[in-house]
Write an enzyme that holds these catalytic residues in place. Structure first.
Site, mmCIF file in Angstrom:
data_model
loop_
_atom_site.group_PDB
_atom_site.id
_atom_site.type_symbol
_atom_site.label_atom_id
_atom_site.label_comp_id
_atom_site.label_asym_id
_atom_site.label_seq_id
_atom_site.Cartn_x
_atom_site.Cartn_y
_atom_site.Cartn_z
ATOM 1 N N PHE A 291 -5.000 30.766 72.482
ATOM 2 C CA PHE A 291 -4.770 30.574 73.915
ATOM 3 C C PHE A 291 -5.244 31.808 74.699
ATOM 4 O O PHE A 291 -6.350 32.267 74.502
ATOM 5 C CB PHE A 291 -3.298 30.233 74.172
ATOM 6 C CG PHE A 291 -2.910 28.876 73.644
ATOM 7 C CD1 PHE A 291 -3.116 27.730 74.392
ATOM 8 C CD2 PHE A 291 -2.370 28.738 72.372
ATOM 9 C CE1 PHE A 291 -2.777 26.464 73.904
ATOM 10 C CE2 PHE A 291 -2.042 27.483 71.863
ATOM 11 C CZ PHE A 291 -2.240 26.350 72.638
ATOM 12 N N SER A 292 -4.411 32.355 75.583
ATOM 13 C CA SER A 292 -4.886 33.388 76.504
ATOM 14 C C SER A 292 -5.123 34.751 75.867
ATOM 15 O O SER A 292 -5.670 35.647 76.527
ATOM 16 C CB SER A 292 -3.912 33.545 77.680
ATOM 17 O OG SER A 292 -4.051 32.457 78.567
ATOM 18 N N THR A 293 -4.764 34.904 74.607
ATOM 19 C CA THR A 293 -5.204 36.116 73.903
ATOM 20 C C THR A 293 -6.725 36.200 73.949
ATOM 21 O O THR A 293 -7.314 37.278 73.875
ATOM 22 C CB THR A 293 -4.672 36.101 72.454
ATOM 23 O OG1 THR A 293 -3.235 36.055 72.501
ATOM 24 C CG2 THR A 293 -5.091 37.330 71.680
#
Length: 387
Positions: A66-68
């Site tokens: 995801f937003s990593t």
């Protein structure tokens, strides 16, 4: 649960924290890795990568983070800036002329990297399938009117960050962000990290497990911060709802699809091992991928205050999330990197020489750093004499 892999004896508390996450926090499958001064000191994995088939999590299991992912995209933009190929303070329209529409002619890449552009949500409905086409998404965003005057406020661009910064990277380098990352970052460092997964690697990807409220132990999300965001998301008139509901991604299933894995979602579709995530941030901590001057600039807060999307106080540098009410990178208050929905995180601590990576498949409900990561990072810093 057996924790497979290697762990320097000095960091045995990290192994114990990793085991406890399975025993006490219902971890399903996960991996954690740590580099200190460029050397791997923790490389652990365990549990189940796919519940339906009982496939175990092994040494080479990949996970969608995801937003990593935003940290990978940030590194690409910062490399171009460092090389003098991109001016982050010049108008985006200099390299992407169509972006000047609707009085966006003065918006800079610095503002894109720090969530100030006023384009956190799509104006009209967009499908997951349309989002697989970067040309379609770029055209949509270029045609939009900002939700606020760019540079006067910030709000988390949960998905659009990647396509906005990615289009700048494509216009400057002539390569998609996924191709640029593969050529200029992943290959030189030997990373198993992808923005656009080769189809032959699909069988290595862990299957995400949706959060199940009836099996969440205490402390595994639904804290006060999370509830504040949830109440806003449920308000269909809110900007927060518009950001997270379009395209429709309420369930994790789209992120388990091979089609999304192959597509380049430069804000939320990255796939990696914990080992590679830790190595990337370990190289950043050691100032070997980006120069000290570039890292100083990247770590300097560009915005600090109430977030128009996440509601709480957030702090962003140039592409990286900095410690705030939403995310922390251990007990010292240092570090830069990015976390992802459900729990994954990668960060660097230059002062301690630390690169950290954690990936998993059991989604948690927490906003920002959850209990599993806090257990691991507190154990890590206790080993460094800073816990």
């Amino acid at each position: 649960m057996d924790a497979h892999g290697t762990c320097d004896p000095r960091f045995e508390p990290v192994r114990e924290a990793f085991r406890r996450n399975f025993e006490e926090l219902n971890e399903v499958g996960a991996a954690v890795a740590v580099h200190v001064d460029g050397e791997p000191v923790v490389d652990l994995w365990g549990g189940t990568a796919d519940v339906a088939s009982a496939r175990p999590w092994d040494e080479d299991t990949l996970a969608l983070v995801f937003s990593t992912t935003k940290g990978f995209t940030a590194v690409c933009a910062l490399l171009l800036w460092q090389r003098g190929e991109l001016d982050v303070d010049a108008p985006v329209a200099d390299v992407w002329p169509e972006f000047a529409y609707a009085d966006k002619g003065a918006v800079t890449t610095r503002q894109l990297l720090s969530h100030q552009a006023g384009l956190p949500a799509f104006d009209g409905p967009i499908t997951v399938e349309e989002c697989h086409d970067a040309d379609v998404v770029a055209s949509r965003l270029a045609a939009q009117v900002p939700r606020w005057e760019p540079g006067t406020a910030h709000g988390y661009h949960a998905l659009t960050y990647g396509w906005l910064v990615g289009e700048v990277i494509r216009r400057v380098s002539g390569r998609t962000v996924g191709r640029f990352f593969a050529d200029e970052v992943a290959a030189p460092l030997g990373l198993d990290t992808f923005l656009g997964l080769p189809p032959e690697l699909e069988e290595r990807v862990a299957t995400l497990v949706p959060m199940a409220l009836d099996r969440l132990p205490p402390g595994f999300g639904l804290d006060e911060k999370t509830m504040a965001l949830v109440s806003t998301i449920l308000d269909q008139s809110s900007l927060t709802f518009q950001v997270f509901a379009n395209p429709p991604l309420a369930m994790v299933e789209p992120f388990n699809s091979p089609e999304l894995h192959r597509a380049e979602w430069p804000a939320a579709g990255g796939i990696t091992t914990a080992r590679s995530l830790s190595k990337l941030y370990g190289e950043l901590a050691g100032e070997r991928v980006l120069s000290p001057a570039t890292l100083d600039a990247a770590q300097t807060p560009q915005v600090d205050g109430p977030d128009k999307v996440l509601v709480l106080r957030t702090v962003f540098g140039l592409g990286f999330a900095l410690p705030s009410e939403v995310v922390s990178y251990g007990p010292t208050g240092n570090g830069f990197g990015h976390d992802g929905a459900g729990g994954s995180v990668g960060f660097a601590d230059r002062r301690a020489g630390v690169g950290f990576g954690y990936v998993m498949n059991q989604m948690s409900a927490s906003l920002g750093t959850d209990e599993r990561v806090m257990n691991l990072t507190h154990a890590l810093y206790s080993c460094l004499g800073e816990g």
